[in-house]
Design an enzyme around this catalytic site. Structure first.
Site, PDB file in Angstrom:
ATOM      1  N   CYS A  42      32.466  42.425  47.369  1.00  0.00           N
ATOM      2  CA  CYS A  42      32.882  42.470  49.196  1.00  0.00           C
ATOM      3  C   CYS A  42      33.895  44.141  49.004  1.00  0.00           C
ATOM      4  CB  CYS A  42      33.962  41.607  49.006  1.00  0.00           C
ATOM      5  SG  CYS A  42      32.678  40.036  49.419  1.00  0.00           S
ATOM      6  N   ARG A  83      28.993  50.211  49.597  1.00  0.00           N
ATOM      7  CA  ARG A  83      29.164  49.524  48.544  1.00  0.00           C
ATOM      8  C   ARG A  83      27.821  48.217  49.414  1.00  0.00           C
ATOM      9  NH1 ARG A  83      34.406  48.597  45.702  1.00  0.00           N
ATOM     10  NH2 ARG A  83      33.660  46.172  46.124  1.00  0.00           N
ATOM     11  N   TRP A 142      29.659  40.584  50.295  1.00  0.00           N
ATOM     12  CA  TRP A 142      28.613  41.123  49.818  1.00  0.00           C
ATOM     13  C   TRP A 142      28.450  39.375  49.392  1.00  0.00           C
ATOM     14  CZ3 TRP A 142      24.186  44.110  48.833  1.00  0.00           C
ATOM     15  CH2 TRP A 142      23.430  43.267  47.405  1.00  0.00           C
ATOM     16  N   ASN A 185      37.242  39.078  46.884  1.00  0.00           N
ATOM     17  CA  ASN A 185      36.383  39.684  46.985  1.00  0.00           C
ATOM     18  C   ASN A 185      36.055  39.462  45.459  1.00  0.00           C
ATOM     19  OD1 ASN A 185      34.046  41.398  45.708  1.00  0.00           O
ATOM     20  ND2 ASN A 185      35.696  42.973  44.914  1.00  0.00           N
ATOM     21  N   GLY A 186      35.096  38.586  45.138  1.00  0.00           N
ATOM     22  CA  GLY A 186      34.894  37.759  44.192  1.00  0.00           C
ATOM     23  C   GLY A 186      34.773  36.894  44.199  1.00  0.00           C
ATOM     24  N   GLU A 228      10.346  48.757  29.751  1.00  0.00           N
ATOM     25  CA  GLU A 228      12.469  49.127  30.207  1.00  0.00           C
ATOM     26  C   GLU A 228      12.707  50.743  30.133  1.00  0.00           C
ATOM     27  OE1 GLU A 228      12.785  47.571  33.535  1.00  0.00           O
ATOM     28  OE2 GLU A 228      15.385  48.489  33.172  1.00  0.00           O
ATOM     29  N   LYS A 244      12.526  53.273  32.758  1.00  0.00           N
ATOM     30  CA  LYS A 244      14.682  54.243  33.077  1.00  0.00           C
ATOM     31  C   LYS A 244      14.216  55.917  32.968  1.00  0.00           C
ATOM     32  CE  LYS A 244      16.065  52.171  34.692  1.00  0.00           C
ATOM     33  NZ  LYS A 244      15.081  50.876  35.545  1.00  0.00           N
ATOM     34  N   GLU A 252      11.304  57.574  35.204  1.00  0.00           N
ATOM     35  CA  GLU A 252      12.043  57.657  37.350  1.00  0.00           C
ATOM     36  C   GLU A 252      13.029  58.307  37.299  1.00  0.00           C
ATOM     37  OE1 GLU A 252      13.390  53.713  38.664  1.00  0.00           O
ATOM     38  OE2 GLU A 252      13.694  52.867  36.893  1.00  0.00           O
ATOM     39  N   HIS A 259      -4.390  50.800  18.453  1.00  0.00           N
ATOM     40  CA  HIS A 259      -5.401  50.380  19.256  1.00  0.00           C
ATOM     41  C   HIS A 259      -5.318  52.131  19.816  1.00  0.00           C
ATOM     42  CE1 HIS A 259      -6.283  46.537  17.977  1.00  0.00           C
ATOM     43  NE2 HIS A 259      -4.919  46.566  17.056  1.00  0.00           N
ATOM     44  N   LYS A 288      14.910  52.350  46.986  1.00  0.00           N
ATOM     45  CA  LYS A 288      15.416  51.384  46.594  1.00  0.00           C
ATOM     46  C   LYS A 288      14.674  50.173  46.455  1.00  0.00           C
ATOM     47  CE  LYS A 288      18.360  49.535  43.607  1.00  0.00           C
ATOM     48  NZ  LYS A 288      18.222  49.204  42.115  1.00  0.00           N
TER      49      LYS A 288
HETATM   50  C1  AGP Z   1      13.502  49.504  38.452  1.00  0.00           C
HETATM   51  O1  AGP Z   1      14.752  50.405  38.023  1.00  0.00           O
HETATM   52  C2  AGP Z   1      12.993  50.580  39.965  1.00  0.00           C
HETATM   53  N1  AGP Z   1      14.049  50.866  40.841  1.00  0.00           N
HETATM   54  C3  AGP Z   1      11.561  49.696  40.521  1.00  0.00           C
HETATM   55  O2  AGP Z   1      11.147  49.109  39.426  1.00  0.00           O
HETATM   56  C4  AGP Z   1      12.264  47.944  41.195  1.00  0.00           C
HETATM   57  O3  AGP Z   1      12.361  47.576  39.761  1.00  0.00           O
HETATM   58  C5  AGP Z   1      11.320  47.214  41.756  1.00  0.00           C
HETATM   59  O4  AGP Z   1      10.809  48.250  42.399  1.00  0.00           O
HETATM   60  C6  AGP Z   1      11.200  45.937  42.218  1.00  0.00           C
HETATM   61  O5  AGP Z   1      12.851  45.973  43.183  1.00  0.00           O
HETATM   62  P1  AGP Z   1      12.826  44.755  43.094  1.00  0.00           P
HETATM   63  O6  AGP Z   1      13.735  44.333  41.931  1.00  0.00           O
HETATM   64  O7  AGP Z   1      14.252  45.087  44.490  1.00  0.00           O
HETATM   65  O8  AGP Z   1      11.568  43.817  43.777  1.00  0.00           O
END
Ligand code: AGP
Length: 609
Positions: free
Chosen positions: A2, A27, A74, A100-101, A482, A486, A489, A505, A604
């Site tokens: 928050c 935020r 939040w 906040n917390g 992962e 990272k 992307e 393979h 996002k």
């Molecule tokens: C991860 O770094 C990406 N931004 C993307 O793969 C993300 O994880 C994916 O779109 C899923 O989003 P969500 O967890 O909000 O469902």
């Protein structure tokens, strides 16, 4: 997380607070409110939704006082609603505060105070603070009441408190949640973050855990839990507003990587009993319902799918329940075998990913129980699931998910332990030992963040490459995925994650002179195997970066770079192992001049197919 603002100014407190809340909008929040001490008492206005709901028809003249507080919420406990929005009052209306917390022991305090006749009006954990201060306060000693209240509270909090009888005073306090004081020209401010202060002052007092701060028109006084005054010089903040929104970090992604220690703590808060057993009441499943589960299906997209893959290992290892994992965009169109004895877990940070939501709806249509592991209270996934376990990571603004992923893994560990305990697969002693190790994760994560500069030789070696291979085995195979995601992307390097056993393979055909290959080779039953895979890469001229335990006595021979991480239980190791991979991708992307927080072509939250 928050947003908090408070002020003691010469006039127009309402306007000052409104502007301060606008500085906190970045935020993320779901509701907001302002309270100002006026000639006819404390005036409060709260609205759910965006700040425009609160401010568009805001009567600044009615809120033209000198002392006030404001808040952007939040939600962590209690749905987003006007009733749960801050500022929150006790039942006398004398004590008004913003928080906040997360208050870990709010239920027992609420029961105690209800037993004393207190009447609660909200679903929040915050409200217990207002009632407790009111219950404790002697005369006009608001500061003393806040100090005594802090002794009762468990959890993380930053609070700013008003009292009806004290129109010229603000009292703040903090533990494990930020609070800063701004020193103006005869005007004083409190906030959870620096941005709201910058239009008034650059002289800022950073409060430490366990400290109380009292603001009056005469100035600011900081004391400790024993009431001793703390002398501290203000710091002059050089940041511009945008830098301040990132807490001084150059990017939200780096700020969020650095928040991961606190996030581990917040994801665990209130979920581990003294005896080490796990408490997940939000699952709302009794022992019979858990015993009736014959299969679990975990669904996610992107990073959340990687969490799902790790969840499979955890639940099968700790609860011995068969688990299937599926990508949302695949599951939603697949012929699935589901029914009332299937538990479907939908992992989604945003709670708005179209493919994950469609999969949840399909699962429910087949009669399966759906639980969402989600970071946003009030999101579609949290509302449509039968139950939701919140990850408590706070708003994640960088497109590349970091702290949300770590919080998902914490929740999956807790969930697997909880299911295992309820099915008699884990003793109380074993659960205590495991949860003690989960509590130690925060320190391990923060150690790796402190050691970030050790990665620079790797950044310098590979920031210009076009291709990268990430390898892992077992529960760390998803960490290879992962790490590769990272890197690809945010740096646009073509990185691929692979189970190391698959090398022969196909992917081994990619290995050529100087091809970088990162291998997650931390302790586990397949350590010898991945060491052998590393040899195969080296034999073909590839360059290897190996992630190994700090105390690994036999690190893989001949590797080009070692990334050392604190040793921990194999099932917990993904949480630790991912941190250097996040930092590595971040630093390579910065070195390549990429837009780290808003990478090209990405959003996002993928709310469409
Ligand atoms: C991860 O770094 C990406 N931004 C993307 O793969 C993300 O994880 C994916 O779109 C899923 O989003 P969500 O967890 O909000 O469902």
């Amino acid at each position: 997380m928050c947003g908090i603002v408070g002020c003691i100014v010469k006039e127009q407190a309402g306007r000052v607070l409104a502007s301060g809340l606008e500085r906190l909008e970045y935020r993320g929040y779901d509701s907001a409110g302002i309270a100002v001490v006026t000639d006819d008492g404390i005036r409060v206005r709260r609205r759910v939704g965006k700040l425009a709901e609160l401010l568009d028809d805001f009567d600044y003249d009615a809120f033209d006082g000198k002392v006030g507080i404001g808040h952007t919420r939040w939600a962590t406990h209690g749905k987003p609603s006007e009733g749960n929005a801050h500022p929150i009052q006790d039942d006398t209306g004398d004590v008004v505060l913003v928080h906040n917390g997360i208050i870990e022991n709010y239920k027992e305090i609420r029961e105690e105070l209800e037993g004393k006749g207190h009447v609660f009006a909200t679903e929040t954990d915050t409200e217990v603070i207002a009632h407790l201060i009111s219950e404790i306060m002697q005369g006009d000693d608001l500061e003393g009441a806040v100090r005594e209240t802090m002794r009762r509270l468990k959890g993380a909090y930053a609070i700013v408190v008003l009292h009806r009888r004290l129109p010229d005073r603000l009292v703040g306090a903090r533990r494990d949640s930020p609070l800063v004081a701004g020193i103006g020209e005869g005007e004083y401010f409190l906030a959870s973050d620096i941005p709201p202060l910058l239009e008034h002052t650059r002289d800022v007092l950073l409060l430490e855990d366990g400290e109380i701060v009292s603001l009056t028109p005469e100035g600011v006084r900081v004391t400790d839990l024993e009431g001793n005054t703390i002398e501290r010089q203000p710091k002059e903040i050089e940041w511009n507003l945008l830098q301040a929104e990132k807490g001084g970090y150059p990017h939200f992604m780096l700020k969020e990587i650095h928040e991961q220690g606190v996030v581990v703590n917040d994801s665990l808060l209130g979920r581990i009993a003294e005896d080490g057993t796990v408490r997940l009441p939000e699952l709302d499943m009794d022992a019979d319902a858990v015993a009736a589960i014959d299969k679990i299906v975990i669904i996610g997209c992107g990073t959340s799918w990687h969490s799902a893959l790790i969840g499979k290992f955890l639940i099968e290892e700790l609860a011995e329940i068969p688990v299937e994992v599926d990508i949302g965009s695949e599951f939603r169109y697949r012929r699935s075998i589901l029914g009332p004895s299937t538990l479907v877990l939908a992992i989604t940070q945003s709670g708005e990913t179209a493919d994950t939501l469609a999969s949840m709806r399909k699962a429910r249509a087949h009669g399966a129980r759906t639980i969402s592991i989600c970071n946003v209270i009030g999101s579609t996934a949290s509302r449509e699931a039968d139950g939701v376990v919140y990850t408590q990571a706070g708003p994640e603004i960088g497109v590349a998910s970091t702290k949300a992923f770590v919080s998902q893994l914490i929740v999956l560990n807790l969930l697997a332990l909880h299911l295992g305990s309820m099915r008699g697969k884990i003793t109380r002693e074993a659960s205590k030992e495991y949860t003690d190790e989960l509590r130690a994760v925060r320190g391990r994560v923060e150690t790796l963040i402190e050691r970030a500069d050790e990665l620079d030789p790797i950044v310098d070696s590979y920031k210009h490459v076009d291709d990268f291979l990430y390898l892992g085995r077992g529960i760390n195979y998803p960490i290879a995925l992962e790490g590769a995601l990272k890197l690809k992307e945010i740096s646009y390097i073509h990185a691929e994650g692979y189970p190391a056993g698959e090398l022969k393979h196909g992917p081994i055909a990619l290995i050529e002179e100087k091809m970088p290959v990162l291998a997650v080779a931390t302790p586990g039953e397949t350590y010898a195997k991945i060491s052998s895979n590393i040899d195969q890469v080296k034999a073909r001229g590839g360059e290897v970066i190996a992630v190994v335990a700090d105390d690994e006595a036999n690190p893989p021979m001949g590797v080009d770079h070692l990334i050392r991480v604190p040793r921990c239980r194999e099932t917990i190791s993904p949480i630790v192992n991912v941190v250097p991979l996040q930092i590595l991708s971040y630093r390579i992307a910065v070195a390549r001049g990429c837009d780290v927080d808003q990478p090209r072509n990405l959003a996002k939250s993928v709310t469409v197919e």
